[in-house]
Motif scaffolding. Structure first.
Motif, PDB file in Angstrom:
ATOM      1  N   ALA A  42      66.892  38.686 -98.931  1.00 36.94           N
ATOM      2  CA  ALA A  42      67.564  39.121 -97.945  1.00 36.94           C
ATOM      3  C   ALA A  42      69.023  39.614 -98.167  1.00 36.94           C
ATOM      4  O   ALA A  42      69.694  40.128 -97.318  1.00 36.94           O
ATOM      5  N   ASP A  43      69.572  39.500 -99.190  1.00 32.73           N
ATOM      6  CA  ASP A  43      70.833  39.930 -99.822  1.00 32.73           C
ATOM      7  C   ASP A  43      70.774  41.261-100.598  1.00 32.73           C
ATOM      8  O   ASP A  43      71.986  41.875-100.719  1.00 32.73           O
ATOM      9  N   VAL A  44      69.879  41.827-100.538  1.00 34.35           N
ATOM     10  CA  VAL A  44      69.734  42.884-101.625  1.00 34.35           C
ATOM     11  C   VAL A  44      70.331  44.153-100.935  1.00 34.35           C
ATOM     12  O   VAL A  44      71.196  44.832-101.635  1.00 34.35           O
ATOM     13  N   GLY A  45      69.995  44.512 -99.670  1.00 37.05           N
ATOM     14  CA  GLY A  45      70.687  45.778 -99.131  1.00 37.05           C
ATOM     15  C   GLY A  45      72.244  45.819 -99.077  1.00 37.05           C
ATOM     16  O   GLY A  45      73.128  46.528 -99.321  1.00 37.05           O
ATOM     17  N   ARG A  46      72.648  44.355 -98.610  1.00 31.28           N
ATOM     18  CA  ARG A  46      74.069  44.042 -98.460  1.00 31.28           C
ATOM     19  C   ARG A  46      74.819  44.169 -99.824  1.00 31.28           C
ATOM     20  O   ARG A  46      75.903  44.694 -99.972  1.00 31.28           O
ATOM     21  N   PHE A  47      73.930  43.610-101.038  1.00 28.11           N
ATOM     22  CA  PHE A  47      74.763  43.727-102.004  1.00 28.11           C
ATOM     23  C   PHE A  47      74.709  44.938-102.917  1.00 28.11           C
ATOM     24  O   PHE A  47      75.534  45.345-103.544  1.00 28.11           O
ATOM     25  N   LEU A  48      73.535  45.815-102.333  1.00 31.77           N
ATOM     26  CA  LEU A  48      73.732  47.146-102.865  1.00 31.77           C
ATOM     27  C   LEU A  48      75.081  47.999-102.483  1.00 31.77           C
ATOM     28  O   LEU A  48      75.625  48.851-102.912  1.00 31.77           O
ATOM     29  N   LYS A  49      75.230  47.506-101.145  1.00 33.71           N
ATOM     30  CA  LYS A  49      76.447  48.420-100.600  1.00 33.71           C
ATOM     31  C   LYS A  49      77.630  47.890-101.194  1.00 33.71           C
ATOM     32  O   LYS A  49      78.756  48.791-101.393  1.00 33.71           O
ATOM     33  N   CYS A  78      70.839  52.743-100.033  1.00 30.82           N
ATOM     34  CA  CYS A  78      71.058  51.095-100.047  1.00 30.82           C
ATOM     35  C   CYS A  78      70.338  50.562 -98.971  1.00 30.82           C
ATOM     36  O   CYS A  78      69.670  49.650 -99.156  1.00 30.82           O
ATOM     37  N   GLU A  79      70.339  51.016 -97.755  1.00 36.15           N
ATOM     38  CA  GLU A  79      69.391  50.608 -96.592  1.00 36.15           C
ATOM     39  C   GLU A  79      67.976  50.742 -96.712  1.00 36.15           C
ATOM     40  O   GLU A  79      67.385  49.931 -96.473  1.00 36.15           O
ATOM     41  N   ARG A  80      67.595  52.010 -97.433  1.00 41.20           N
ATOM     42  CA  ARG A  80      65.914  51.992 -97.657  1.00 41.20           C
ATOM     43  C   ARG A  80      65.673  50.893 -98.603  1.00 41.20           C
ATOM     44  O   ARG A  80      64.542  50.355 -98.434  1.00 41.20           O
ATOM     45  N   LEU A  81      66.559  51.006 -99.645  1.00 38.54           N
ATOM     46  CA  LEU A  81      66.140  49.878-100.554  1.00 38.54           C
ATOM     47  C   LEU A  81      65.818  48.414-100.140  1.00 38.54           C
ATOM     48  O   LEU A  81      65.255  47.483-100.314  1.00 38.54           O
ATOM     49  N   GLY A  82      67.080  48.178 -99.591  1.00 43.53           N
ATOM     50  CA  GLY A  82      67.236  46.829 -98.636  1.00 43.53           C
ATOM     51  C   GLY A  82      66.198  46.601 -97.877  1.00 43.53           C
ATOM     52  O   GLY A  82      66.024  45.367 -97.354  1.00 43.53           O
ATOM     53  N   ALA A  83      65.634  47.451 -97.159  1.00 38.96           N
ATOM     54  CA  ALA A  83      64.363  47.301 -95.906  1.00 38.96           C
ATOM     55  C   ALA A  83      63.045  47.249 -96.822  1.00 38.96           C
ATOM     56  O   ALA A  83      62.073  46.670 -96.118  1.00 38.96           O
ATOM     57  N   LEU A  84      63.033  47.309 -98.149  1.00 39.11           N
ATOM     58  CA  LEU A  84      61.632  47.090 -98.602  1.00 39.11           C
ATOM     59  C   LEU A  84      61.157  45.666 -98.711  1.00 39.11           C
ATOM     60  O   LEU A  84      62.109  44.901 -98.519  1.00 39.11           O
ATOM     61  N   GLN A  85      59.795  45.505 -98.400  1.00 42.00           N
ATOM     62  CA  GLN A  85      59.150  44.282 -98.192  1.00 42.00           C
ATOM     63  C   GLN A  85      58.386  43.795 -99.322  1.00 42.00           C
ATOM     64  O   GLN A  85      57.808  44.401-100.301  1.00 42.00           O
ATOM     65  N   GLU A  86      58.322  42.274 -99.295  1.00 42.24           N
ATOM     66  CA  GLU A  86      57.187  41.956-100.392  1.00 42.24           C
ATOM     67  C   GLU A  86      57.590  42.283-101.774  1.00 42.24           C
ATOM     68  O   GLU A  86      58.662  42.372-102.250  1.00 42.24           O
ATOM     69  N   ALA A  87      56.291  42.768-102.597  1.00 36.33           N
ATOM     70  CA  ALA A  87      56.557  42.887-104.105  1.00 36.33           C
ATOM     71  C   ALA A  87      57.344  44.112-103.990  1.00 36.33           C
ATOM     72  O   ALA A  87      58.014  44.203-105.201  1.00 36.33           O
ATOM     73  N   ASN A 116      61.112  44.017-105.262  1.00 40.94           N
ATOM     74  CA  ASN A 116      61.459  43.980-106.881  1.00 40.94           C
ATOM     75  C   ASN A 116      62.114  45.192-107.272  1.00 40.94           C
ATOM     76  O   ASN A 116      62.948  45.310-108.125  1.00 40.94           O
ATOM     77  N   GLU A 117      61.433  46.381-106.682  1.00 38.39           N
ATOM     78  CA  GLU A 117      62.229  47.683-107.098  1.00 38.39           C
ATOM     79  C   GLU A 117      63.590  47.786-106.651  1.00 38.39           C
ATOM     80  O   GLU A 117      64.384  48.345-107.364  1.00 38.39           O
ATOM     81  N   ALA A 118      64.003  47.236-105.357  1.00 38.56           N
ATOM     82  CA  ALA A 118      65.278  47.409-104.944  1.00 38.56           C
ATOM     83  C   ALA A 118      66.114  46.450-105.924  1.00 38.56           C
ATOM     84  O   ALA A 118      67.236  46.666-106.218  1.00 38.56           O
ATOM     85  N   LYS A 119      65.653  45.230-106.363  1.00 35.01           N
ATOM     86  CA  LYS A 119      66.187  44.337-107.478  1.00 35.01           C
ATOM     87  C   LYS A 119      66.720  44.786-108.297  1.00 35.01           C
ATOM     88  O   LYS A 119      67.912  44.554-109.180  1.00 35.01           O
ATOM     89  N   GLU A 164      72.361  49.268-111.311  1.00 37.47           N
ATOM     90  CA  GLU A 164      73.649  49.652-111.037  1.00 37.47           C
ATOM     91  C   GLU A 164      74.666  48.840-111.255  1.00 37.47           C
ATOM     92  O   GLU A 164      75.870  49.531-111.590  1.00 37.47           O
ATOM     93  N   ALA A 165      74.716  47.581-111.006  1.00 36.58           N
ATOM     94  CA  ALA A 165      75.752  46.551-111.252  1.00 36.58           C
ATOM     95  C   ALA A 165      76.337  46.646-112.608  1.00 36.58           C
ATOM     96  O   ALA A 165      77.350  46.283-112.883  1.00 36.58           O
ATOM     97  N   THR A 166      75.195  46.283-113.438  1.00 36.87           N
ATOM     98  CA  THR A 166      75.507  46.478-114.816  1.00 36.87           C
ATOM     99  C   THR A 166      76.003  47.382-115.528  1.00 36.87           C
ATOM    100  O   THR A 166      76.833  47.676-116.454  1.00 36.87           O
ATOM    101  N   LYS A 167      75.747  48.840-114.898  1.00 35.06           N
ATOM    102  CA  LYS A 167      76.299  49.924-115.446  1.00 35.06           C
ATOM    103  C   LYS A 167      77.865  50.267-114.947  1.00 35.06           C
ATOM    104  O   LYS A 167      78.565  50.508-115.917  1.00 35.06           O
ATOM    105  N   LEU A 168      78.066  49.559-113.639  1.00 35.03           N
ATOM    106  CA  LEU A 168      79.475  49.708-113.440  1.00 35.03           C
ATOM    107  C   LEU A 168      80.401  48.668-114.474  1.00 35.03           C
ATOM    108  O   LEU A 168      81.482  49.285-114.962  1.00 35.03           O
TER     109      LEU A 168
END
Length: 418
Positions: free
Chosen positions: A268-275, A285-294, A297-300, A306-310
């Motif tokens: 539930a936090d993926v979309g918000r944390f991407l932003k 960010c919104e597209r990835l955050g809306a992905l469901q089920e398995a 994991n692509e979004a995560k 991206e967070a590690t790269k920064l």
């Protein structure tokens, strides 16, 4: 419904979720419309690294530079000698000058990875409030600035009120902290033309004090903006784990573990944390955050990369991603979201009993509990059953530098020697 500011910079902050409160939104919007603005955020030097809890503030400074404004990262070399009492039950340990200096250097190294320091437009500036705080003479300071603060009002601020309500002591030294931070804003306005202070929601009272001091002493129009207190979808404080703070310096937290922290984000936090913590476009960010089920994991994986790269650079992010993918290929299971426990390498070199290793890794509270689980067939090493509690586990059991311990079907942890 979020406001829609006219200035591109403030619109960016609202779209990505960085805004909690502003002292004068319309005035602040007008200021950012007119041209480049100098703004600051303070960081006390209480440790030699920042942690994930500082990331929102750091991303705001980075955004200021990206939009052509002038960010100031203010090191609290002076205020660290006092200690911020905000939302603490006790006083912070007082550090000596050598420790504060070492911490400042560690924080500077992190800031240099996020911010473009230099002399050009949009370049960041790093200053230290010790430059003016340590030069103050106590009686003249109280006479000139103390008269602008009433104890009655200071007692209403959460940083003071909550401590007193819990009947915890608040020293005179700490009580002066908010006056010192207010003075920082005044000095930065005088020296650097700084008009805006950003901070976490717990800094609201300190920011308001600085704005009022600037108005009373110099007739300045200053502004403040605070960011929300971040919690995860399950209600936990952002950046806090069972192992402690999630540090930004690799000597405090290995890069792979930093990557794993983001990879282990709740769905539930993926979309918000991407932003908040990447620079990917809002639509992505919104597209990835809306992905469901398995597919989530692509979004995560994108968030973690991206967070590690920064924070650590693109090469380190690719290395962490490759390590996660190698573990996945080896086991056929996605291990990239598993917690990691570190065990001294000399322990694994000489070998450690399976029951003891389960305790060292934090899967059980006692060796007795570990022995019962092993005897009952409930423990596995690298997906193979452990049937002997005295079985020595050592370096020969490592694959790709780690080993996997499991209890039942749902509790797993990766063990890595350090």
């Amino acid at each position: 419904m979020s406001p829609s500011p006219r200035s591109p910079f403030l619109r960016h902050l609202f779209e990505r979720g960085y805004v909690h409160q502003t002292t004068d939104l319309d005035g602040l919007d007008t200021l950012f419309e007119r041209g480049p603005v100098t703004a600051y955020i303070g960081f006390d030097a209480t440790a030699d690294s920042l942690h994930v809890g500082h990331l929102v503030q750091t991303m705001i400074l980075r955004s200021l530079a990206a939009f052509g404004h002038r960010p100031i990262a203010l090191m609290g070399g002076g205020t660290t000698k006092v200690g911020d009492p905000s939302f603490r039950d006790d006083a912070r340990p007082l550090l000596d000058d050598a420790a504060i200096e070492a911490n400042k250097q560690g924080i500077q190294a992190i800031m240099e990875r996020f911010l473009p320091f230099g002399d050009g437009p949009g370049s960041a500036v790093m200053l230290d409030n010790d430059a003016w705080l340590s030069e103050l003479r106590y009686v003249p300071f109280l006479r000139d600035f103390g008269r602008h603060f009433t104890v009655n009002r200071m007692l209403t601020f959460d940083s003071v009120r909550l401590r007193l309500e819990r009947e915890q002591p608040l020293t005179l030294l700490e009580f002066n902290y908010m006056v010192m931070q207010a003075y920082d804003f005044l000095e930065l306005a005088r020296r650097q033309g700084c008009r805006v202070q950003f901070g976490g929601s717990d800094q609201w009272g300190n920011i308001v004090n600085g704005i009022e001091l600037g108005r009373r002493v110099e007739g300045l129009e200053l502004f403040g903006l605070t960011t929300p207190l971040l919690t995860t979808a399950s209600g936990a404080k952002m950046g806090k784990t069972a192992q402690g703070a999630v540090w930004l310096a690799p000597h405090r937290l290995p890069v792979f573990d930093y990557y794993q922290f983001w990879r282990n984000t709740e769905d539930a936090d993926v979309g918000r944390f991407l932003k908040l913590f990447t620079e990917l476009p809002i639509d992505e960010c919104e597209r990835l955050g809306a992905l469901q089920e398995a597919e989530i994991n692509e979004a995560k994986t994108v968030l973690a990369f991206e967070a590690t790269k920064l924070c650590h650079g693109e090469d380190a992010a690719h290395s962490a991603l490759a390590s996660a993918q190698a573990m996945y290929a080896r086991t056929g299971d996605d291990l990239s979201g598993l917690p990691v426990a570190e065990v001294a390498s000399d322990i694994l070199q000489r070998g450690v009993a399976a029951a003891e290793l389960l305790q060292l890794a934090g899967l059980v509270e006692s060796k007795g509990e570990a022995r019962r689980l092993i005897r009952g067939g409930g423990a596995r090493l690298n997906d193979s059953a452990l049937d002997d509690e005295t079985r020595l586990v050592g370096a020969g059991d490592l694959t790709d530098g780690v080993l996997k311990l499991s209890l039942g079907r749902k509790r797993h942890i990766l063990v890595r020697p350090v």
